[in-house]
Design a protein around this motif. Structure first.
Motif, PDB file in Angstrom:
ATOM      1  N   ARG A 151      85.014  21.291  51.023  1.00 47.39           N
ATOM      2  CA  ARG A 151      83.864  20.936  50.180  1.00 47.39           C
ATOM      3  C   ARG A 151      82.991  22.165  49.949  1.00 47.39           C
ATOM      4  O   ARG A 151      82.531  22.418  48.835  1.00 47.39           O
ATOM      5  CB  ARG A 151      83.044  19.825  50.818  1.00 47.39           C
ATOM      6  CG  ARG A 151      81.860  19.402  49.945  1.00 47.39           C
ATOM      7  CD  ARG A 151      81.042  18.266  50.524  1.00 47.39           C
ATOM      8  NE  ARG A 151      81.841  17.053  50.546  1.00 47.39           N
ATOM      9  CZ  ARG A 151      82.163  16.387  51.659  1.00 47.39           C
ATOM     10  NH1 ARG A 151      81.731  16.804  52.831  1.00 47.39           N
ATOM     11  NH2 ARG A 151      82.891  15.303  51.603  1.00 47.39           N
ATOM     12  N   THR A 152      82.786  22.954  51.004  1.00 48.99           N
ATOM     13  CA  THR A 152      81.992  24.178  50.882  1.00 48.99           C
ATOM     14  C   THR A 152      82.645  25.153  49.907  1.00 48.99           C
ATOM     15  O   THR A 152      81.979  25.703  49.022  1.00 48.99           O
ATOM     16  CB  THR A 152      81.821  24.845  52.268  1.00 48.99           C
ATOM     17  OG1 THR A 152      81.178  23.918  53.144  1.00 48.99           O
ATOM     18  CG2 THR A 152      81.015  26.118  52.176  1.00 48.99           C
ATOM     19  N   VAL A 153      83.952  25.361  50.057  1.00 47.87           N
ATOM     20  CA  VAL A 153      84.677  26.275  49.166  1.00 47.87           C
ATOM     21  C   VAL A 153      84.670  25.732  47.735  1.00 47.87           C
ATOM     22  O   VAL A 153      84.485  26.483  46.778  1.00 47.87           O
ATOM     23  CB  VAL A 153      86.130  26.495  49.667  1.00 47.87           C
ATOM     24  CG1 VAL A 153      86.966  27.235  48.648  1.00 47.87           C
ATOM     25  CG2 VAL A 153      86.110  27.260  50.983  1.00 47.87           C
ATOM     26  N   ASP A 166      82.384  23.875  46.337  1.00 44.37           N
ATOM     27  CA  ASP A 166      81.045  24.068  45.775  1.00 44.37           C
ATOM     28  C   ASP A 166      80.853  25.497  45.268  1.00 44.37           C
ATOM     29  O   ASP A 166      80.173  25.720  44.264  1.00 44.37           O
ATOM     30  CB  ASP A 166      79.974  23.752  46.819  1.00 44.37           C
ATOM     31  CG  ASP A 166      79.865  22.261  47.122  1.00 44.37           C
ATOM     32  OD1 ASP A 166      80.403  21.442  46.340  1.00 44.37           O
ATOM     33  OD2 ASP A 166      79.250  21.921  48.154  1.00 44.37           O
ATOM     34  N   LEU A 167      81.466  26.451  45.940  1.00 42.08           N
ATOM     35  CA  LEU A 167      81.348  27.859  45.545  1.00 42.08           C
ATOM     36  C   LEU A 167      82.288  28.238  44.406  1.00 42.08           C
ATOM     37  O   LEU A 167      82.152  29.321  43.830  1.00 42.08           O
ATOM     38  CB  LEU A 167      81.626  28.762  46.750  1.00 42.08           C
ATOM     39  CG  LEU A 167      80.640  28.647  47.916  1.00 42.08           C
ATOM     40  CD1 LEU A 167      81.135  29.446  49.111  1.00 42.08           C
ATOM     41  CD2 LEU A 167      79.254  29.093  47.482  1.00 42.08           C
ATOM     42  N   SER A 168      83.234  27.349  44.061  1.00 45.50           N
ATOM     43  CA  SER A 168      84.248  27.692  43.060  1.00 45.50           C
ATOM     44  C   SER A 168      83.846  27.326  41.636  1.00 45.50           C
ATOM     45  O   SER A 168      84.647  27.479  40.713  1.00 45.50           O
ATOM     46  CB  SER A 168      85.575  27.006  43.401  1.00 45.50           C
ATOM     47  OG  SER A 168      85.503  25.617  43.095  1.00 45.50           O
ATOM     48  N   ASP A 169      82.641  26.845  41.430  1.00 48.96           N
ATOM     49  CA  ASP A 169      82.158  26.468  40.093  1.00 48.96           C
ATOM     50  C   ASP A 169      83.059  25.445  39.415  1.00 48.96           C
ATOM     51  O   ASP A 169      83.396  25.570  38.237  1.00 48.96           O
ATOM     52  CB  ASP A 169      82.002  27.708  39.203  1.00 48.96           C
ATOM     53  CG  ASP A 169      80.936  28.662  39.725  1.00 48.96           C
ATOM     54  OD1 ASP A 169      79.942  28.187  40.286  1.00 48.96           O
ATOM     55  OD2 ASP A 169      81.125  29.886  39.578  1.00 48.96           O
ATOM     56  N   GLY A 170      83.503  24.432  40.168  1.00 49.65           N
ATOM     57  CA  GLY A 170      84.289  23.349  39.596  1.00 49.65           C
ATOM     58  C   GLY A 170      85.789  23.584  39.529  1.00 49.65           C
ATOM     59  O   GLY A 170      86.538  22.709  39.098  1.00 49.65           O
ATOM     60  N   ARG A 171      86.254  24.741  39.945  1.00 48.32           N
ATOM     61  CA  ARG A 171      87.688  25.043  39.906  1.00 48.32           C
ATOM     62  C   ARG A 171      88.453  24.267  40.974  1.00 48.32           C
ATOM     63  O   ARG A 171      89.595  23.875  40.760  1.00 48.32           O
ATOM     64  CB  ARG A 171      87.891  26.548  40.094  1.00 48.32           C
ATOM     65  CG  ARG A 171      89.325  27.028  40.024  1.00 48.32           C
ATOM     66  CD  ARG A 171      89.410  28.553  40.069  1.00 48.32           C
ATOM     67  NE  ARG A 171      88.580  29.167  41.092  1.00 48.32           N
ATOM     68  CZ  ARG A 171      88.950  29.351  42.350  1.00 48.32           C
ATOM     69  NH1 ARG A 171      90.133  28.969  42.752  1.00 48.32           N
ATOM     70  NH2 ARG A 171      88.138  29.925  43.217  1.00 48.32           N
ATOM     71  N   LEU A 172      87.831  24.030  42.119  1.00 45.99           N
ATOM     72  CA  LEU A 172      88.490  23.351  43.234  1.00 45.99           C
ATOM     73  C   LEU A 172      87.768  22.059  43.574  1.00 45.99           C
ATOM     74  O   LEU A 172      86.586  21.893  43.265  1.00 45.99           O
ATOM     75  CB  LEU A 172      88.497  24.263  44.465  1.00 45.99           C
ATOM     76  CG  LEU A 172      89.198  25.598  44.308  1.00 45.99           C
ATOM     77  CD1 LEU A 172      88.965  26.455  45.554  1.00 45.99           C
ATOM     78  CD2 LEU A 172      90.672  25.400  44.075  1.00 45.99           C
ATOM     79  N   GLU A 173      88.485  21.162  44.241  1.00 46.73           N
ATOM     80  CA  GLU A 173      87.909  19.912  44.725  1.00 46.73           C
ATOM     81  C   GLU A 173      88.091  19.847  46.241  1.00 46.73           C
ATOM     82  O   GLU A 173      89.071  20.354  46.768  1.00 46.73           O
ATOM     83  CB  GLU A 173      88.610  18.721  44.092  1.00 46.73           C
ATOM     84  CG  GLU A 173      88.403  18.616  42.605  1.00 46.73           C
ATOM     85  CD  GLU A 173      89.074  17.392  42.018  1.00 46.73           C
ATOM     86  OE1 GLU A 173      89.407  16.459  42.774  1.00 46.73           O
ATOM     87  OE2 GLU A 173      89.273  17.379  40.805  1.00 46.73           O
ATOM     88  N   PRO A 174      87.166  19.175  46.934  1.00 39.18           N
ATOM     89  CA  PRO A 174      87.353  19.020  48.376  1.00 39.18           C
ATOM     90  C   PRO A 174      88.547  18.126  48.669  1.00 39.18           C
ATOM     91  O   PRO A 174      88.896  17.261  47.875  1.00 39.18           O
ATOM     92  CB  PRO A 174      86.047  18.372  48.849  1.00 39.18           C
ATOM     93  CG  PRO A 174      85.361  17.883  47.632  1.00 39.18           C
ATOM     94  CD  PRO A 174      85.923  18.597  46.457  1.00 39.18           C
TER      95      PRO A 174
END
Length: 87
Positions: free
Chosen positions: A44-46, A48-56
């Motif tokens: 989730r932290t990563v 949030d830092l990916s600007d929508g590219r990744l999901e938790p």
């Protein structure tokens, strides 16, 4: 879709290896409830830092018996609900 650095960061934060996380992701192994919760938190932290590219990654997707999480408030909701303890 995560970069090598993002995968390494999640693995290091969980105290495990990227290879082990791949085994969990491929459903060749199951995470313990604690490990699944940690992975969910750090992904989730990563994310949030990916600007929508990744999901938790949801913790229930990584354990053998996902029903153990039924009715359990996710970590982000737990902080909000923590102050309203009417019980």
């Amino acid at each position: 879709m995560a970069t090598k650095r993002e995968r390494a960061d999640v693995a290091a934060a969980c105290g495990d290896s990227v290879s082990y996380l791949y085994q969990i992701a491929g459903q060749h192994r199951y995470a313990s409830p604690l490990m699944a919760t940690q992975i969910e938190h750090y992904t989730r932290t990563v994310a949030d830092l990916s600007d929508g590219r990744l999901e938790p990654v949801p913790r229930a997707s990584m354990v053998r018996h996902p029903e153990i999480f039924y009715g359990v408030v996710p970590e982000s909701g737990a902080q909000e609900a923590g102050g309203n303890d009417d019980a």
